[in-house]
Design a protein around this motif. Structure first.
Motif, PDB file in Angstrom:
ATOM      1  N   GLY A   1      39.638  48.238  31.628  1.00  0.00           N
ATOM      2  CA  GLY A   1      39.689  47.263  32.698  1.00  0.00           C
ATOM      3  C   GLY A   1      38.801  47.543  33.888  1.00  0.00           C
TER       4      GLY A   1
ATOM      5  N   ARG B   1      39.482  37.924  28.218  1.00  0.00           N
ATOM      6  CA  ARG B   1      39.189  37.977  29.657  1.00  0.00           C
ATOM      7  C   ARG B   1      38.116  36.943  29.985  1.00  0.00           C
ATOM      8  NH1 ARG B   1      38.892  44.569  29.388  1.00  0.00           N
ATOM      9  NH2 ARG B   1      41.123  44.889  28.948  1.00  0.00           N
ATOM     10  N   ARG B   2      38.453  36.059  30.929  1.00  0.00           N
ATOM     11  CA  ARG B   2      37.613  34.901  31.201  1.00  0.00           C
ATOM     12  C   ARG B   2      36.213  35.290  31.655  1.00  0.00           C
ATOM     13  NH1 ARG B   2      36.497  32.599  35.839  1.00  0.00           N
ATOM     14  NH2 ARG B   2      38.119  33.789  36.894  1.00  0.00           N
ATOM     15  N   ARG B   3      36.111  36.215  32.576  1.00  0.00           N
ATOM     16  CA  ARG B   3      34.797  36.566  33.115  1.00  0.00           C
ATOM     17  C   ARG B   3      33.934  37.255  32.056  1.00  0.00           C
ATOM     18  NH1 ARG B   3      34.743  39.377  38.763  1.00  0.00           N
ATOM     19  NH2 ARG B   3      32.557  38.777  38.466  1.00  0.00           N
ATOM     20  N   THR B   4      34.552  38.022  31.161  1.00  0.00           N
ATOM     21  CA  THR B   4      33.786  38.650  30.084  1.00  0.00           C
ATOM     22  C   THR B   4      33.262  37.600  29.121  1.00  0.00           C
ATOM     23  OG1 THR B   4      35.177  40.625  30.264  1.00  0.00           O
ATOM     24  CG2 THR B   4      33.858  40.390  28.269  1.00  0.00           C
TER      25      THR B   4
ATOM     26  N   ARG C   1      43.402  44.313  40.044  1.00  0.00           N
ATOM     27  CA  ARG C   1      42.794  43.506  38.987  1.00  0.00           C
ATOM     28  C   ARG C   1      43.809  43.218  37.882  1.00  0.00           C
ATOM     29  NH1 ARG C   1      37.148  45.310  36.287  1.00  0.00           N
ATOM     30  NH2 ARG C   1      36.400  44.543  38.304  1.00  0.00           N
TER      31      ARG C   1
ATOM     32  N   HIS D   1      46.353  40.575  38.933  1.00  0.00           N
ATOM     33  CA  HIS D   1      45.808  39.210  38.900  1.00  0.00           C
ATOM     34  C   HIS D   1      45.617  38.680  37.489  1.00  0.00           C
ATOM     35  CE1 HIS D   1      43.950  40.116  43.109  1.00  0.00           C
ATOM     36  NE2 HIS D   1      45.237  39.777  43.178  1.00  0.00           N
TER      37      HIS D   1
ATOM     38  N   ASN E   1      43.619  39.973  35.123  1.00  0.00           N
ATOM     39  CA  ASN E   1      42.236  40.077  34.650  1.00  0.00           C
ATOM     40  C   ASN E   1      42.044  41.164  33.588  1.00  0.00           C
ATOM     41  OD1 ASN E   1      41.396  38.053  36.418  1.00  0.00           O
ATOM     42  ND2 ASN E   1      41.061  39.518  38.087  1.00  0.00           N
TER      43      ASN E   1
END
Length: 842
Positions: A15, A46-49, A171, A174, A176
């Protein structure tokens, strides 16, 4: 073909953003015109990844079928066929599915690099092979997937992806890192602030060591022999003398003043292996160095000063601590001390000369003249000197004027050399003196007098005596060195053999004592231990002859009592080393006995836990059936037909039978826990046991259970009754935690063992909590409320280990949990295994 470059993104924990960083580097290289593809990236939802993958070519994964389950892995063939400039391969420490080209993903990466393709990859510090034991102590979790440190050290670039523990926990909070339902469990276990801080420090220290290695490599490649004070390193020179502890503590204080200074202790060994140093003293000084956080080293060199300076420069030492000389004035007058030589050659290294109690002047003393020859050799030498001088004198007189004085002196010198070779120093000195008198009396003018008229005759006689004494001294010293070397080699071989035996654990204490008795020619050897209750014999060999034994102290509580010849001081020194090995063997035996006792107690505790768990967890179902059926039969308000009454009576009878069988099993486990009974291990048909175990599962759940078992499955070595309980608990646990999905029970033979997999498609358990699911009274986040008290898996593992098996938890590909029961294969033909009992329904 040029080898590709390897860039690794190292993180302290999951993470921190390793995969995000590696994809960012992939975009940067693609923007610079490089051909970049993604071989494999684990996004974990994971959305950002996932957003970072946009715009990058992603190669399809390879499908590998393992035990009927289709899994995906890196398509190594597709990567090699595509031949990009750079490929992204996530999770370097990953273990590939059996049937893949390589067992480990880092081996896939090695093949890609060999093909000239550069690789971007990620790894966490807990997966480094050398740190797994430290990580287990910190987190309580055993890492199953590791990568050799050398693979990571060979990387062209290692970049640390760092994040403070507080930021990582924010993180996670949240959502993430992990799904919301797993956040609380993870933050309360593996991702505690203390764990993350320790893992972060491990990652920083490991990377700092690699940077230090890179600095040394750069200096070596560019022939830089000056010290770069990038970090304070203090080297302390140890001789094994009494000043050693003083020097070590002084050096440790010097290192601590700099905050992060390193302490290195070094002892210089002579190349011929001869030394007067006490091994026990060196061991004590080494233990002190290590207790102060330093490291101990040994180097070989005849020139101590040069060896010290070479080691210090090789270690990039900034300071060198040595003790002042313990030598006498005569020795220091003949040869400068090591301290002066070190100071003269130290250059940029600061040298500390530390005084100590043994450094005072000791006066003018000559070294003792001792002989390494036997008494018989010395007596022969003495006889040769006494008889040889008259014989040589007579022969020279018979030769008359044909021999000059120089020739006569040479003949007598040869006699002195011969006497030194036979009898050593003292007979040779006698031959030199008596021969010199004979030369003076018979061959030097004026003869028959001890006076000498000519100066050259005086010089000749004096030169003869000096040469004779020098030759005798050198010959005797060489003999002593040769004897000492031979003895040292023999002692080393014996101690090495003894140490190997002790470390391997294949030599018991009586055998070691018998080896001591034989090595030193003793009649008996007895090891005695002194305790508060008095003395007791812990080992002996040989028969004492009744004489008073010679006692040698080994430790504060152990001593050896020797009967036989009186040992010389050198023999006693070696004997102590032997005795210390025997003491280690004694301690090793006791530790083994304690470990066996601990294993027995652990097995007893496991069985006790299983017993209590089974009472509270498994009596409920038959008792509830009996209670419900009997209440219905006694009720006057229910209008029951004869068929209804017959069915209720059958229910009572079946429940009573199950209760009787369970009580029998519980009584057997109670006897097993007390040591009065062992599991009745016998060849068993695993498929038949599974069929019987399914009768313990509720009807509504049993319909979702599917058994896959090959016809040629070998029998297992187990107690059928206990094995039935294990399987029933596993199936019941899987059915309760995956209420809407199927439960697959698969069996198969793997590497000489038989494995049973109970596969569910439920929420699963995070890796940090897998060991906790086997603890009694544990209900993790994946357990539906109100179902059981968390004892089923504890019972299953306790019974499995009692039968010599193992029970572990693994992820189900695609989601869920898989319980793996591993049992030994019974060494009998399948046809000899009793058939399974017919399956009955409740």
């Amino acid at each position: 073909m040029a080898r590709g470059t390897l860039r690794i993104y190292l993180g302290a924990a999951p993470g921190v953003g390793k995969t995000f960083a590696v994809l960012g580097e992939a975009h940067r290289r693609r923007s610079r015109g490089a051909d970049v593809v993604v071989g494999l990236v684990e996004t974990y939802g994971r959305r950002r990844t996932i957003e970072q993958l946009a715009g990058l070519e992603v190669l399809p994964r390879a499908e590998v079928v393992h035990r009927g389950v289709s899994l995906t892995e890196l398509d190594l063939g597709a990567v090699l066929a595509r031949r990009p400039d750079v490929v992204v391969i996530d999770e370097l420490a990953h273990t590939n599915v059996p049937g893949s080209r390589h067992a480990k993903r880092w081996q896939d990466v090695e093949e890609v690099l060999a093909a000239g393709i550069s690789v971007l990859t990620t790894v966490n510090v807990q997966h480094l092979e050398s740190l797994t034991d430290v990580v287990e102590q910190i987190t309580g979790t055993t890492q199953q997937e590791t990568v050799p440190d050398e693979v990571v050290r060979r990387a062209d670039q290692v970049e640390l992806v760092d994040m403070s523990p507080e930021a990582l926990r924010r993180r996670m909070a949240h959502g993430n890192v992990y799904p919301a339902e797993r956040v609380d469990t993870a933050m309360g276990n593996y991702f505690r602030v203390g764990n993350l801080t320790a893992l972060r420090e491990l990652a920083l220290l490991w990377l700092a060591d690699r940077v230090d290695e890179g600095l040394r490599r750069y200096k070596s490649e560019h022939d830089i022999d000056t010290v770069w004070e990038a970090r304070e390193r203090v080297v302390v020179a140890l001789t094994g003398g009494p000043e050693g502890e003083t020097l070590v503590r002084r050096a440790a204080r010097v290192a601590r003043r700099t905050g992060d200074g390193a302490l290195l202790a070094v002892h210089v060994l002579r190349s011929d292996g001869l030394t007067g140093v006490s091994p026990a003293a060196l061991r004590g000084q080494r233990a002190l160095v290590e207790s102060l956080g330093g490291s101990y080293h040994e180097v070989v060199g005849d020139d101590v000063a040069t060896a010290l300076l070479e080691f210090a420069r090789g270690a990039d030492a900034t300071q060198l601590v040595i003790g002042t000389s313990r030598r006498s004035r005569l020795a220091r007058a003949l040869r400068g001390g090591i301290g002066g030589e070190v100071v003269a050659g130290a250059g940029e290294i600061d040298v500390h000369l530390v005084t100590h109690a043994g450094a005072g002047p000791r006066g003018w003393r000559l070294p003792p003249l001792t002989s390494a020859l036997t008494v018989r050799r010395r007596m022969l030498g003495l006889a040769l000197a006494v008889l040889g001088v008259p014989l040589v004198t007579a022969l020279c007189l018979a030769a008359g004027a044909t021999l000059s004085l120089a020739s006569v002196l040479l003949v007598f010198l040869l006699l002195v050399v011969a006497v030194a070779l036979v009898g050593g120093l003292y007979p040779a000195l006698l031959a030199a003196v008596v021969g010199g008198l004979a030369e003076n009396w018979f061959f030097t003018e004026p003869t028959r007098r001890l006076t000498v008229d000519r100066l050259d005759d005086v010089v000749a006689l004096a030169g003869y005596l000096v040469v004779a004494v020098a030759v005798a001294t050198v010959v005797d010293r060489s003999a002593r060195r040769a004897a000492a070397a031979a003895r040292s080699a023999a002692e080393t071989a014996m101690l090495a053999s003894l140490s190997r035996s002790v470390l391997a654990g294949d030599r018991a204490l009586p055998s070691l004592l018998d080896q001591i008795r034989e090595a030193f020619g003793l009649r008996s050897v007895t090891m005695v231990e002194t305790t508060d209750d008095g003395e007791r014999i812990v080992g002996s060999c040989g028969a004492p002859a009744g004489e008073a034994p010679d006692e040698v102290a080994v430790t504060d509580t152990l001593s050896l009592r020797l009967c036989g010849r009186t040992l010389a001081a050198s023999d006693r020194r070696v004997l102590v080393a032997f005795a210390e090995q025997a003491a280690v063997a004694l301690q090793q035996g006791r530790l083994a006995a304690q470990a066996a006792e601990a294993d027995r107690l652990a097995a007893g505790n496991s069985m006790r836990t299983a017993l209590l768990a089974a009472v509270s967890h498994d009596l409920r179902t038959p008792l509830a059936g009996i209670k419900a059926a009997s209440s219905a039969l006694r009720s006057t308000e229910l209008a029951l037909t004869d068929a209804d009454r017959a069915e209720l009576v059958d229910t009572v009878d079946e429940s009573a039978d199950r209760l009787t069988g369970l009580v029998d099993n519980l009584l057997d486990m109670s006897r097993l826990q007390s040591g009065a009974l062992t599991p009745a291990l016998a060849p068993a048909d695993l498929a038949g046991v599974v069929h019987r175990a399914l009768t313990w599962v509720e009807d509504a759940q049993r319909g979702r259970v599917t058994l896959h078992s090959p016809d040629d499955l070998p029998p297992v070595l187990a107690d059928p009754g206990l094995l039935e309980r294990v399987v029933a608990n596993l199936v019941d646990n899987a059915a309760r935690h995956a209420p809407d999905g199927p439960v697959d029970v698969r069996t198969g033979a793997v590497a000489g063992r038989v494995e049973l997999h109970v596969v569910d498609r439920g929420p699963g358990v995070c890796p940090a909590d897998r060991d906790r699911v086997f603890a009694p009274f544990q209900r993790l986040g994946d357990a539906p409320a109100g179902q059981g008290v968390g004892l089923g898996l504890a019972v299953a593992r306790g019974l499995a280990e009692a039968m010599g098996g193992t029970l572990t938890a693994e992820d189900t590909p695609g989601g869920g949990l898989t319980m793996v029961l591993s049992l030994a294969v019974a060494d009998v033909p399948v046809a000899d295994v009793p058939p399974a009992l017919p399956v009955t329904t409740r």
